[in-house]
Design an enzyme around this catalytic site. Structure first.
Site, PDB file in Angstrom:
ATOM      1  N   SER A  28      12.723 -23.408  -4.701  1.00 28.13           N
ATOM      2  CA  SER A  28      13.974 -23.522  -3.730  1.00 28.13           C
ATOM      3  C   SER A  28      14.951 -23.622  -4.366  1.00 28.13           C
ATOM      4  O   SER A  28      16.285 -23.907  -3.721  1.00 28.13           O
ATOM      5  CB  SER A  28      13.432 -24.582  -2.787  1.00 28.13           C
ATOM      6  N   ASN A 114       9.700 -36.527  -1.421  1.00 32.97           N
ATOM      7  CA  ASN A 114       9.721 -36.481   0.017  1.00 32.97           C
ATOM      8  C   ASN A 114      10.862 -37.320   0.723  1.00 32.97           C
ATOM      9  O   ASN A 114      11.326 -36.801   1.698  1.00 32.97           O
ATOM     10  CB  ASN A 114       8.384 -36.942   0.577  1.00 32.97           C
ATOM     11  N   THR A 159      37.843 -15.714  38.043  1.00 31.71           N
ATOM     12  CA  THR A 159      36.524 -15.833  38.229  1.00 31.71           C
ATOM     13  C   THR A 159      35.610 -14.749  38.323  1.00 31.71           C
ATOM     14  O   THR A 159      36.307 -13.802  38.891  1.00 31.71           O
ATOM     15  CB  THR A 159      36.190 -16.871  39.537  1.00 31.71           C
ATOM     16  N   HIS A 160      34.670 -14.661  38.044  1.00 30.26           N
ATOM     17  CA  HIS A 160      33.677 -13.179  38.204  1.00 30.26           C
ATOM     18  C   HIS A 160      34.952 -12.143  37.498  1.00 30.26           C
ATOM     19  O   HIS A 160      34.518 -10.918  37.869  1.00 30.26           O
ATOM     20  CB  HIS A 160      33.487 -12.824  39.676  1.00 30.26           C
ATOM     21  N   SER A 287      40.233   1.870  12.619  1.00 26.19           N
ATOM     22  CA  SER A 287      39.014   2.964  12.727  1.00 26.19           C
ATOM     23  C   SER A 287      39.012   3.766  11.675  1.00 26.19           C
ATOM     24  O   SER A 287      40.222   4.340  11.301  1.00 26.19           O
ATOM     25  CB  SER A 287      39.078   3.486  14.060  1.00 26.19           C
ATOM     26  N   LYS A 293      43.780   3.415  16.346  1.00 22.94           N
ATOM     27  CA  LYS A 293      42.846   1.938  16.770  1.00 22.94           C
ATOM     28  C   LYS A 293      43.377   0.795  15.986  1.00 22.94           C
ATOM     29  O   LYS A 293      43.588   0.965  14.755  1.00 22.94           O
ATOM     30  CB  LYS A 293      41.274   2.447  16.473  1.00 22.94           C
ATOM     31  N   ASN A 295      41.365  -2.712  16.098  1.00 24.54           N
ATOM     32  CA  ASN A 295      40.229  -3.327  16.678  1.00 24.54           C
ATOM     33  C   ASN A 295      40.147  -4.842  16.585  1.00 24.54           C
ATOM     34  O   ASN A 295      40.583  -5.200  15.615  1.00 24.54           O
ATOM     35  CB  ASN A 295      39.040  -2.825  16.181  1.00 24.54           C
ATOM     36  N   GLU A 300      35.400 -10.141  17.653  1.00 20.90           N
ATOM     37  CA  GLU A 300      34.211  -9.669  17.950  1.00 20.90           C
ATOM     38  C   GLU A 300      32.968 -10.023  16.828  1.00 20.90           C
ATOM     39  O   GLU A 300      31.980 -10.682  17.245  1.00 20.90           O
ATOM     40  CB  GLU A 300      34.101  -8.014  17.582  1.00 20.90           C
ATOM     41  N   TYR A 327       4.927 -35.082   5.645  1.00 17.44           N
ATOM     42  CA  TYR A 327       5.706 -33.954   4.998  1.00 17.44           C
ATOM     43  C   TYR A 327       4.731 -32.705   4.643  1.00 17.44           C
ATOM     44  O   TYR A 327       3.644 -33.060   4.401  1.00 17.44           O
ATOM     45  CB  TYR A 327       6.077 -34.304   3.633  1.00 17.44           C
ATOM     46  N   GLN A 332      10.359 -27.180   3.563  1.00 13.83           N
ATOM     47  CA  GLN A 332      11.265 -26.466   2.543  1.00 13.83           C
ATOM     48  C   GLN A 332      12.243 -25.526   3.068  1.00 13.83           C
ATOM     49  O   GLN A 332      13.394 -25.157   2.707  1.00 13.83           O
ATOM     50  CB  GLN A 332      10.797 -25.946   1.368  1.00 13.83           C
ATOM     51  N   LYS A 335      15.887 -25.457   4.874  1.00 15.65           N
ATOM     52  CA  LYS A 335      17.515 -25.354   4.075  1.00 15.65           C
ATOM     53  C   LYS A 335      18.200 -24.067   4.337  1.00 15.65           C
ATOM     54  O   LYS A 335      19.261 -24.276   4.812  1.00 15.65           O
ATOM     55  CB  LYS A 335      17.185 -25.663   2.768  1.00 15.65           C
TER      56      LYS A 335
HETATM   57  N1  ARG Z   1      11.645 -28.705  -2.431  1.00  8.55           N
HETATM   58  C1  ARG Z   1      11.071 -29.352  -1.559  1.00  8.55           C
HETATM   59  C2  ARG Z   1      11.698 -29.209  -0.210  1.00  8.55           C
HETATM   60  O1  ARG Z   1      12.770 -28.962  -0.171  1.00  8.55           O
HETATM   61  C3  ARG Z   1      11.253 -30.992  -1.887  1.00  8.55           C
HETATM   62  C4  ARG Z   1      10.238 -31.822  -1.500  1.00  8.55           C
HETATM   63  C5  ARG Z   1       8.763 -31.277  -2.115  1.00  8.55           C
HETATM   64  N2  ARG Z   1       7.749 -32.161  -1.805  1.00  8.55           N
HETATM   65  C6  ARG Z   1       6.522 -31.988  -2.049  1.00  8.55           C
HETATM   66  N3  ARG Z   1       5.603 -32.583  -1.683  1.00  8.55           N
HETATM   67  N4  ARG Z   1       6.138 -30.873  -2.692  1.00  8.55           N
HETATM   68  O2  ARG Z   1      11.009 -29.685   0.832  1.00  8.55           O
END
Ligand code: ARG
Length: 467
Positions: A28, A114, A159-160, A287, A293, A295, A300, A327, A332, A335
């Site tokens: 990660s 954790n 409205t509408h 465009s 154009k 735009n 948008e 956990y 993970q 994120k």
């Molecule tokens: N990279 C992990 C996460 O974002 C950190 C926590 C990992 N914990 C574990 N017990 N493997 O969740």
């Protein structure tokens, strides 16, 4: 150790390291490295607490702090070598620290990734809410400036998507301000919910070591208005809970909904059919085929990004749904959607500010659109009500007047009084005075209404809020 073990930080019970595919799959660090400043702050507070609790020496703490500061500087300079073999931001930093400082081997005392990641994320969320709130305030200030520059402009309210009743343009813009200011308030609530320190929850069941959770919470700014530390109340919930992540994504999704509605008004208003507003070239594109154009792409995209913000919320809800306590590695995956919601919301707030700042209103077009006396048909019914006619009868009578004007292809206010009086005898000789726009708006004196006195009040209010 009899057998050779895995080189991973957790590798003691393994005889082989993870497959290369597994490393790529489970890392990660490619997206959680942005947590580095928060992770380092957390580790500094944690090691300060360990020293305070007598679990490490002051010297060891200082060595750890110096090492972490050096790593932070390296990260900030873009010189830190992130390694996916070390999985995540936490282990990358711990490994780098261990290379520099022998005492780093004690840093993870009474801590799990954790509670560490839960803490990092709460610190990040508090920061993210602050940044977004400031950016949204920037868009709000741009909006207030547009309202001030066009204070005397009237437009039809819809409205509408049908012309309904006249309103000051500023009143419409202030409706947007209400939406954006609620977003800002919501983000303050999210930050308050994030303001509880999970450190000390350990993997799920705390620790047998004599730690001081309040010390760490205080050091990290997890405190209430009176400076008292706030720590999470249940170690299992602390590492399993992602509610505040979802709340943040929900606040962003709703902000996106607001953006999309504001953007849609602007798309309509900038079309040749409305032509109330001219968007600045800086936030439009052309465009590739049609040379004429211009735009409204920024609008948008603001509208389009809201889909993405809603998607992120949905991803998080689905991610957490049905997970057993506590956990699980699934978490993970919280994120990327969360960071994306922040990044896109921040970008959108800036683009909205830029778009609003660069627009100019076509006053003649607005005046022409609002000039239709039919927009004051309701005021005409109110006129009859004040002369004792029940509203339903008044509504019906004015409907008949509108029909007559349409049949005779004449503006409502140009119908002969005698013909109008044939429809209802309560119409007096002064009935056309109702169509004086200025007078009509001046009558809207109640709170929250678009009358000039209320508008002046709202200008004052927003100037105070956004100063
Ligand atoms: N990279 C992990 C996460 O974002 C950190 C926590 C990992 N914990 C574990 N017990 N493997 O969740």
């Amino acid at each position: 150790m009899a057998k050779k073990s895995s080189p991973a930080i957790w590798g003691g019970r393994f005889t082989a390291g993870p497959a290369e595919l597994m490393l790529r799959f489970s890392e990660s660090v490619s997206f959680d490295r942005r947590l580095a400043p928060f992770d380092i702050a957390g580790s500094k507070a944690h090691s300060a607490m360990l020293a305070h609790a007598g679990l490490i020496t002051a010297k060891e703490r200082d060595a750890i702090h110096a090492g972490l500061d050096a790593i932070l500087a390296e990260v900030a300079a873009g010189a830190f070598a992130w390694d996916i073999a070390l999985e995540d931001v936490h282990m990358n930093i711990e490994a780098a620290l261990t290379r520099r400082v022998p005492a780093a081997a004690k840093l993870h005392t009474a801590r799990s990734r954790n509670d560490q990641v839960a803490t990092d994320m709460r610190l990040w969320l508090k920061h993210a809410c602050g940044v977004l709130r400031e950016k949204i305030a920037g868009a709000e200030r741009a909006l207030l400036a547009v309202a001030a520059a066009n204070r005397d402009v009237l437009i039809p309210g819809y409205t509408h998507l049908q012309r309904a009743q006249p309103v000051p343009l500023a009143h419409h813009l202030f409706a947007w301000l209400e939406m954006l200011d609620r977003d800002r308030a919501r983000l303050a609530d999210v930050a308050a919910h994030a303001n509880w320190c999970p450190l000390g929850a350990g993997a799920l069941a705390g620790t047998t070591l004599p730690i001081d959770r309040e010390f760490t919470a205080k050091a990290l700014g997890f405190t209430d208005a009176r400076g008292r530390p706030q720590v999470t109340a249940n170690s299992m919930d602390a590492v399993a809970d992602r509610d505040v992540f979802i709340e943040f994504a929900a606040a962003c999704a709703l902000f996106g909904v607001h953006l999309s509605r504001i953007a849609e008004d602007l798309v309509l208003w900038s079309s040749i059919e409305f032509k109330f507003v001219e968007l600045s070239d800086a936030f439009c594109t052309g465009s590739s085929l049609m040379p004429q154009k211009k735009n409204p792409d920024a609008c948008e995209l603001l509208r389009g990004k809201s889909a993405r913000l809603q998607g992120n919320l949905h991803t998080l809800l689905t991610l957490v749904k049905g997970l057993p306590l506590t956990y699980n590695r699934d978490l993970q995956e919280d994120k990327p959607p969360l960071f994306d919601s922040f990044d896109q919301s921040a970008l959108c707030a800036d683009v909205l500010a830029g778009t609003l700042g660069g627009m100019t209103f076509h006053r003649e077009r607005c005046a022409a659109a609002v000039a239709d006396p039919a927009l004051l048909a309701t005021d005409l019914a109110d006129y009859l009500v004040l002369r004792g006619v029940p509203f339903r009868d008044a509504h019906h009578a004015v409907g008949a007047v509108v029909r007559l004007a349409e049949k005779n292809v004449v503006a409502l206010n140009l119908l002969p009084t005698t013909e109008v009086q044939q429809i209802h005898p309560a119409f007096g000789p002064d009935w056309v005075e109702v169509f004086d726009l200025k007078r009509a708006l001046a009558k809207r004196t109640g709170s929250g209404m678009p009358g000039p006195a209320q508008l002046a009040k709202q200008f004052k209010r927003w100037e105070k809020i956004l100063k």
